[in-house]
Design a protein around this motif. Sequence first.
Motif, PDB file in Angstrom:
ATOM      1  N   LEU A  38      11.476 -16.243  10.355  1.00  0.00           N
ATOM      2  CA  LEU A  38      11.719 -14.931  10.955  1.00  0.00           C
ATOM      3  C   LEU A  38      11.549 -13.823   9.922  1.00  0.00           C
ATOM      4  O   LEU A  38      10.887 -12.811  10.175  1.00  0.00           O
ATOM      5  N   VAL A  39      12.115 -14.029   8.740  1.00  0.00           N
ATOM      6  CA  VAL A  39      12.050 -13.003   7.697  1.00  0.00           C
ATOM      7  C   VAL A  39      10.613 -12.773   7.241  1.00  0.00           C
ATOM      8  O   VAL A  39      10.122 -11.641   7.190  1.00  0.00           O
ATOM      9  N   THR A  40       9.923 -13.868   6.935  1.00  0.00           N
ATOM     10  CA  THR A  40       8.578 -13.702   6.378  1.00  0.00           C
ATOM     11  C   THR A  40       7.572 -13.240   7.419  1.00  0.00           C
ATOM     12  O   THR A  40       6.597 -12.558   7.083  1.00  0.00           O
ATOM     13  N   SER A  41       7.795 -13.566   8.691  1.00  0.00           N
ATOM     14  CA  SER A  41       6.846 -13.128   9.714  1.00  0.00           C
ATOM     15  C   SER A  41       6.897 -11.614   9.901  1.00  0.00           C
ATOM     16  O   SER A  41       5.865 -10.987  10.184  1.00  0.00           O
ATOM     17  N   PHE A  42       8.062 -11.008   9.738  1.00  0.00           N
ATOM     18  CA  PHE A  42       8.134  -9.548   9.811  1.00  0.00           C
ATOM     19  C   PHE A  42       7.290  -8.927   8.705  1.00  0.00           C
ATOM     20  O   PHE A  42       6.544  -7.972   8.938  1.00  0.00           O
ATOM     21  N   GLY A  43       7.397  -9.487   7.493  1.00  0.00           N
ATOM     22  CA  GLY A  43       6.571  -8.979   6.398  1.00  0.00           C
ATOM     23  C   GLY A  43       5.094  -9.201   6.632  1.00  0.00           C
ATOM     24  O   GLY A  43       4.263  -8.343   6.308  1.00  0.00           O
ATOM     25  N   THR A  44       4.752 -10.350   7.209  1.00  0.00           N
ATOM     26  CA  THR A  44       3.347 -10.642   7.491  1.00  0.00           C
ATOM     27  C   THR A  44       2.765  -9.636   8.476  1.00  0.00           C
ATOM     28  O   THR A  44       1.623  -9.183   8.316  1.00  0.00           O
ATOM     29  N   PHE A  45       3.528  -9.277   9.500  1.00  0.00           N
ATOM     30  CA  PHE A  45       3.045  -8.287  10.456  1.00  0.00           C
ATOM     31  C   PHE A  45       2.899  -6.904   9.815  1.00  0.00           C
ATOM     32  O   PHE A  45       2.019  -6.131  10.206  1.00  0.00           O
ATOM     33  N   LEU A  46       3.741  -6.595   8.835  1.00  0.00           N
ATOM     34  CA  LEU A  46       3.565  -5.349   8.094  1.00  0.00           C
ATOM     35  C   LEU A  46       2.183  -5.304   7.454  1.00  0.00           C
ATOM     36  O   LEU A  46       1.443  -4.318   7.559  1.00  0.00           O
ATOM     37  N   GLY A 173       7.528  -6.653  14.916  1.00  0.00           N
ATOM     38  CA  GLY A 173       6.836  -6.498  13.643  1.00  0.00           C
ATOM     39  C   GLY A 173       5.817  -5.380  13.627  1.00  0.00           C
ATOM     40  O   GLY A 173       5.882  -4.479  12.772  1.00  0.00           O
ATOM     41  N   PRO A 174       4.834  -5.385  14.538  1.00  0.00           N
ATOM     42  CA  PRO A 174       3.857  -4.299  14.543  1.00  0.00           C
ATOM     43  C   PRO A 174       4.473  -2.927  14.792  1.00  0.00           C
ATOM     44  O   PRO A 174       4.030  -1.926  14.236  1.00  0.00           O
ATOM     45  N   SER A 175       5.512  -2.890  15.639  1.00  0.00           N
ATOM     46  CA  SER A 175       6.160  -1.601  15.901  1.00  0.00           C
ATOM     47  C   SER A 175       6.803  -1.063  14.626  1.00  0.00           C
ATOM     48  O   SER A 175       6.660   0.125  14.290  1.00  0.00           O
ATOM     49  N   LEU A 176       7.515  -1.931  13.920  1.00  0.00           N
ATOM     50  CA  LEU A 176       8.124  -1.535  12.657  1.00  0.00           C
ATOM     51  C   LEU A 176       7.062  -1.167  11.640  1.00  0.00           C
ATOM     52  O   LEU A 176       7.208  -0.190  10.885  1.00  0.00           O
ATOM     53  N   ALA A 177       5.973  -1.934  11.621  1.00  0.00           N
ATOM     54  CA  ALA A 177       4.907  -1.674  10.657  1.00  0.00           C
ATOM     55  C   ALA A 177       4.314  -0.289  10.859  1.00  0.00           C
ATOM     56  O   ALA A 177       4.046   0.427   9.888  1.00  0.00           O
ATOM     57  N   GLY A 178       4.094   0.101  12.113  1.00  0.00           N
ATOM     58  CA  GLY A 178       3.531   1.418  12.376  1.00  0.00           C
ATOM     59  C   GLY A 178       4.408   2.528  11.833  1.00  0.00           C
ATOM     60  O   GLY A 178       3.923   3.500  11.242  1.00  0.00           O
ATOM     61  N   VAL A 179       5.715   2.394  12.019  1.00  0.00           N
ATOM     62  CA  VAL A 179       6.651   3.413  11.524  1.00  0.00           C
ATOM     63  C   VAL A 179       6.664   3.427  10.001  1.00  0.00           C
ATOM     64  O   VAL A 179       6.619   4.495   9.365  1.00  0.00           O
ATOM     65  N   VAL A 180       6.728   2.227   9.391  1.00  0.00           N
ATOM     66  CA  VAL A 180       6.795   2.140   7.928  1.00  0.00           C
ATOM     67  C   VAL A 180       5.551   2.736   7.288  1.00  0.00           C
ATOM     68  O   VAL A 180       5.635   3.532   6.342  1.00  0.00           O
ATOM     69  N   VAL A 181       4.379   2.361   7.799  1.00  0.00           N
ATOM     70  CA  VAL A 181       3.137   2.857   7.203  1.00  0.00           C
ATOM     71  C   VAL A 181       3.005   4.363   7.396  1.00  0.00           C
ATOM     72  O   VAL A 181       2.592   5.098   6.491  1.00  0.00           O
ATOM     73  N   ALA A 182       3.393   4.853   8.574  1.00  0.00           N
ATOM     74  CA  ALA A 182       3.245   6.279   8.867  1.00  0.00           C
ATOM     75  C   ALA A 182       4.165   7.141   8.012  1.00  0.00           C
ATOM     76  O   ALA A 182       3.769   8.216   7.539  1.00  0.00           O
ATOM     77  N   TYR A 183       5.388   6.672   7.792  1.00  0.00           N
ATOM     78  CA  TYR A 183       6.378   7.528   7.138  1.00  0.00           C
ATOM     79  C   TYR A 183       6.628   7.169   5.665  1.00  0.00           C
ATOM     80  O   TYR A 183       7.082   8.023   4.898  1.00  0.00           O
ATOM     81  N   ALA A 184       6.380   5.916   5.283  1.00  0.00           N
ATOM     82  CA  ALA A 184       6.660   5.518   3.899  1.00  0.00           C
ATOM     83  C   ALA A 184       5.401   5.186   3.107  1.00  0.00           C
ATOM     84  O   ALA A 184       5.455   5.136   1.878  1.00  0.00           O
ATOM     85  N   GLY A 185       4.291   4.904   3.793  1.00  0.00           N
ATOM     86  CA  GLY A 185       3.043   4.657   3.086  1.00  0.00           C
ATOM     87  C   GLY A 185       2.726   3.191   2.892  1.00  0.00           C
ATOM     88  O   GLY A 185       3.579   2.307   3.062  1.00  0.00           O
ATOM     89  N   LEU A 186       1.477   2.931   2.531  1.00  0.00           N
ATOM     90  CA  LEU A 186       1.008   1.554   2.360  1.00  0.00           C
ATOM     91  C   LEU A 186       1.737   0.807   1.246  1.00  0.00           C
ATOM     92  O   LEU A 186       2.105  -0.363   1.431  1.00  0.00           O
ATOM     93  N   PRO A 187       1.960   1.404   0.077  1.00  0.00           N
ATOM     94  CA  PRO A 187       2.657   0.651  -0.974  1.00  0.00           C
ATOM     95  C   PRO A 187       4.038   0.157  -0.538  1.00  0.00           C
ATOM     96  O   PRO A 187       4.431  -0.966  -0.874  1.00  0.00           O
TER      97      PRO A 187
END
Length: 442
Positions: A38-46, A173-187
């Motif tokens: 569960l933990v690593t799959s969230f990161g993978t979707f990021l 995962g993808p929903s969280l990824a969209g928010v993270v990338v949009a507001y915090a950036g790729l790094p």
Amino acid sequence: MTDDPHPPPPGARWRALLPDLAPWRSSRDFRLLWTAGLVTSFGTFLTMVALPLQIKELTGSALAVGAIGAVELVPLIVFGLYGGALADAVDRRKLILLTEVGLGLLSALLLANSLLPDPMLWPLYVVAALTSALTGLQRPAIDSITVRIVPHDQLTAAAALSSIRWQLSAVAGPSLAGVVVAYAGLPFAYGLDLLTFAVSVLLGLGLAPAAPAHDAEQPSLRAIAEGARYAWRRKELLGTYAVDMAAMLFAFPNAIFPFLADELDAPWSLGLMYAAGSVGSIAVSLTSGWASRVHRHGRMVVLSAALWGAAMAVAGWLPSVWLVLLCLAVAGGADMVSGLFRSTMWNQTIPDELRGRLAGIELLSYATGPQLGQVRAGGMAGLVGVRASVWAGGLACVASIGLLALTLPKLMAYDARTDEHARRVRERREAAGARAADSAAA
């Protein structure tokens, strides 16, 4: 008629539909593996969202983004087959941990590249290919270790719980990824992925060793061929692969969802189209308590695959976007049922010494079917139109599943209670458990 002297308590029937948590309660290793996944799959979707986005930013080319799939497919197939043979020859726990560390290092490379003043393009493709290769090595070990850490009669419940974990990640995962990338950036996204791998490795260290059989064959082409010959002799197993391939080839129209949304005058629905299947899968997983009481797994695989195709065919005809989304959710639920019973058949009947190699073959069918389905859907849409591509593919799926049901009687006749292979695996596990109990008592 006399009243039942022992009526079920209120709500018992509803509770019987809830997921069976027996594997979670009975197996510490399953809890660790489930949580780590569960933990690593969230990161993978990021990273699945961040990587193509970075290529788009660097090139502005849709072709360059699409090339990710091309560089990932071949390593996944080649190393998936080799990983299956490797999983039968080495400690599966160690293989899982080493590949998890390798995947974490690749995330670190993506992070380092994203922090450069001018990030480079070529490392993104190299990392994508290496990630696919390591995934191919790891996946058979993860799939084949479950049968060791979960009691035989709980394998269907374990498959349902694993699916819940995956589908939750696929939606959130993808929903969280969209928010993270949009507001915090790729790094930041790559850094979070690296952190999830670190947590997963720490959890994996708590797993018990899963040593190979004392007479395990070393990984080689001959070992891979032995697994393929075993699969060929087992026509009911061969049927599960064929049914899954047919369903994905003819009725996997995800590639043309953007065009379908436009034809329905609902471009806003594109994200919902991609999520609808996962919603259906989650709904089935969360009400999967009934699945442990099913024994004719082959029939359920066939019926649910046919329902998948029928739902896609209806989706291609309907003019309402909301009804289309409902059909896609039904299709996702049917696919979940098919996958649940395919997994149960594999885990309950394949000998442990061949389990890794057969998991590699499963990965091969799992990886190539959707890819070929994307090509089929896109090519047919160009020839006869988007809607026709969807409904005709659904009808072709139903027809092909019906033909397979007629030509593979062993698949339709499979019964977990009487099948000789299931009985043999069950007896071997019971004997091993008895020996372990005797050793502990001594």
